[in-house]
Design a protein around this motif. Structure first.
Motif, mmCIF file in Angstrom:
data_model
loop_
_atom_site.group_PDB
_atom_site.id
_atom_site.type_symbol
_atom_site.label_atom_id
_atom_site.label_comp_id
_atom_site.label_asym_id
_atom_site.label_seq_id
_atom_site.Cartn_x
_atom_site.Cartn_y
_atom_site.Cartn_z
ATOM 1 N N LEU A 114 0.995 -1.230 -0.159
ATOM 2 C CA LEU A 114 0.068 -0.017 0.022
ATOM 3 C C LEU A 114 0.911 1.093 -0.070
ATOM 4 O O LEU A 114 1.790 1.312 0.657
ATOM 5 N N ILE B 257 1.139 5.192 0.737
ATOM 6 C CA ILE B 257 0.394 6.126 1.706
ATOM 7 C C ILE B 257 1.266 7.470 1.688
ATOM 8 O O ILE B 257 2.252 7.232 2.085
ATOM 9 N N GLU C 263 -10.141 -3.221 -0.161
ATOM 10 C CA GLU C 263 -10.692 -2.075 -0.760
ATOM 11 C C GLU C 263 -11.413 -1.339 0.251
ATOM 12 O O GLU C 263 -11.550 -0.138 0.139
ATOM 13 N N ILE D 146 -9.279 0.335 2.583
ATOM 14 C CA ILE D 146 -8.641 1.593 2.163
ATOM 15 C C ILE D 146 -9.455 2.799 2.044
ATOM 16 O O ILE D 146 -9.268 3.891 2.369
ATOM 17 N N ASN D 147 -10.764 2.498 1.231
ATOM 18 C CA ASN D 147 -11.810 3.563 1.565
ATOM 19 C C ASN D 147 -11.965 4.161 2.954
ATOM 20 O O ASN D 147 -12.244 5.319 2.909
ATOM 21 N N ASN E 11 -9.199 6.342 3.936
ATOM 22 C CA ASN E 11 -9.183 7.744 3.205
ATOM 23 C C ASN E 11 -10.143 8.600 3.635
ATOM 24 O O ASN E 11 -9.879 9.834 3.566
ATOM 25 N N PHE F 169 -3.148 7.406 -1.428
ATOM 26 C CA PHE F 169 -3.328 6.208 -1.141
ATOM 27 C C PHE F 169 -3.815 5.254 -2.153
ATOM 28 O O PHE F 169 -4.782 5.755 -3.030
ATOM 29 N N GLU F 170 -2.991 4.331 -2.764
ATOM 30 C CA GLU F 170 -3.312 3.643 -3.914
ATOM 31 C C GLU F 170 -2.827 1.970 -3.589
ATOM 32 O O GLU F 170 -1.692 1.784 -2.937
ATOM 33 N N VAL F 171 -3.297 1.258 -4.467
ATOM 34 C CA VAL F 171 -2.761 -0.285 -4.384
ATOM 35 C C VAL F 171 -1.821 -0.296 -5.582
ATOM 36 O O VAL F 171 -2.198 -0.014 -6.764
#
Length: 229
Positions: A158, A160, A181, A184-185, A188, A224-226
């Protein structure tokens, strides 16, 4: 200027504020007035509990508990932060004896994990680790819940960005992409800004960061992203 209220302004709000000022000399800021208005809308005895010593958020937690018919005595210490008052409310809602958690000096992260352990039926007074550091608390919680050595089936990295715009990477282990998911949501949306808070929230959602060096700075770009699966 007319006060703005999130729940529709109670017709009694002005009278109650005037009464509190006349009888006790209390005046309140906008957030505190909003909490008092919430209490009035939920038929809470605000004259007894409204006090400018509490922040608006702290008062709101007290009034939420009162609206549910809960015993708020352990929430009434003005030295408690609103976040700690919320943890106590959640514990009271769960039927826990929160007296041991009501110490205003107890760090919020410790309080969250101790409440979580008590919710699992763990007697935190029976283990000295629960009086120690957050690392010891989490380790003992994992041991008692048989989670410490549970292997995850998938791993990804991840990315960040902290609030100060330092981009970092975190390796985590998880079972279900939908679970990842969701986590993460949620993070965020909550704009979590501290490493331990992010790590705790991931763990709460059954996603673990197995490496000691949790975040590795790389560059400064997105939040933040995969990166990979």
């Amino acid at each position: 200027m007319k006060r703005r209220a999130a729940y529709g302004e109670s017709p009694d709000l002005g009278d109650v504020l005037n009464q509190l000022k006349k009888e006790k000399g209390f005046t309140f800021d906008t957030n505190q007035c909003g909490a008092i208005n919430y209490g009035l809308c939920n038929h809470v005895d605000v004259l007894r509990y409204a006090n400018p010593a509490y922040s608006g958020a702290h008062m709101m937690e007290i009034f939420k508990a009162l609206s549910e018919g809960l015993d708020v005595r352990w929430m009434l210490n003005p030295e408690l932060t609103a976040a700690k008052a919320r943890e106590l409310r959640l514990g009271i809602e769960a039927g826990l004896d929160v007296a041991i958690l009501a110490d205003p000096e107890l760090p919020i992260t410790n309080l969250q994990w101790l409440r979580r352990a008590m919710t699992k039926g763990i007697d935190i007074t029976a283990y000295p680790e629960f009086q120690g550091s957050i690392t010891k608390i989490i380790k003992k919680y994992n041991q008692l819940c048989n989670k410490e050595d549970t292997a995850k089936s998938k791993r990804c990295t991840l990315r960040i960005m902290k609030v100060r715009e330092e981009l970092c990477e975190m390796v985590v282990e998880y079972d279900d992409p939908r679970q990842l998911e969701q986590a993460i949501n949620l993070i965020n949306d909550q704009k979590l800004d501290k490493v331990q808070r992010i790590k705790d929230k991931l763990y709460e959602l059954d996603i673990v960061a197995p490496e000691k060096r949790t975040m590795v700075p790389v560059e400064r770009e997105t939040y933040f992203e995969v990166l990979d699966h």
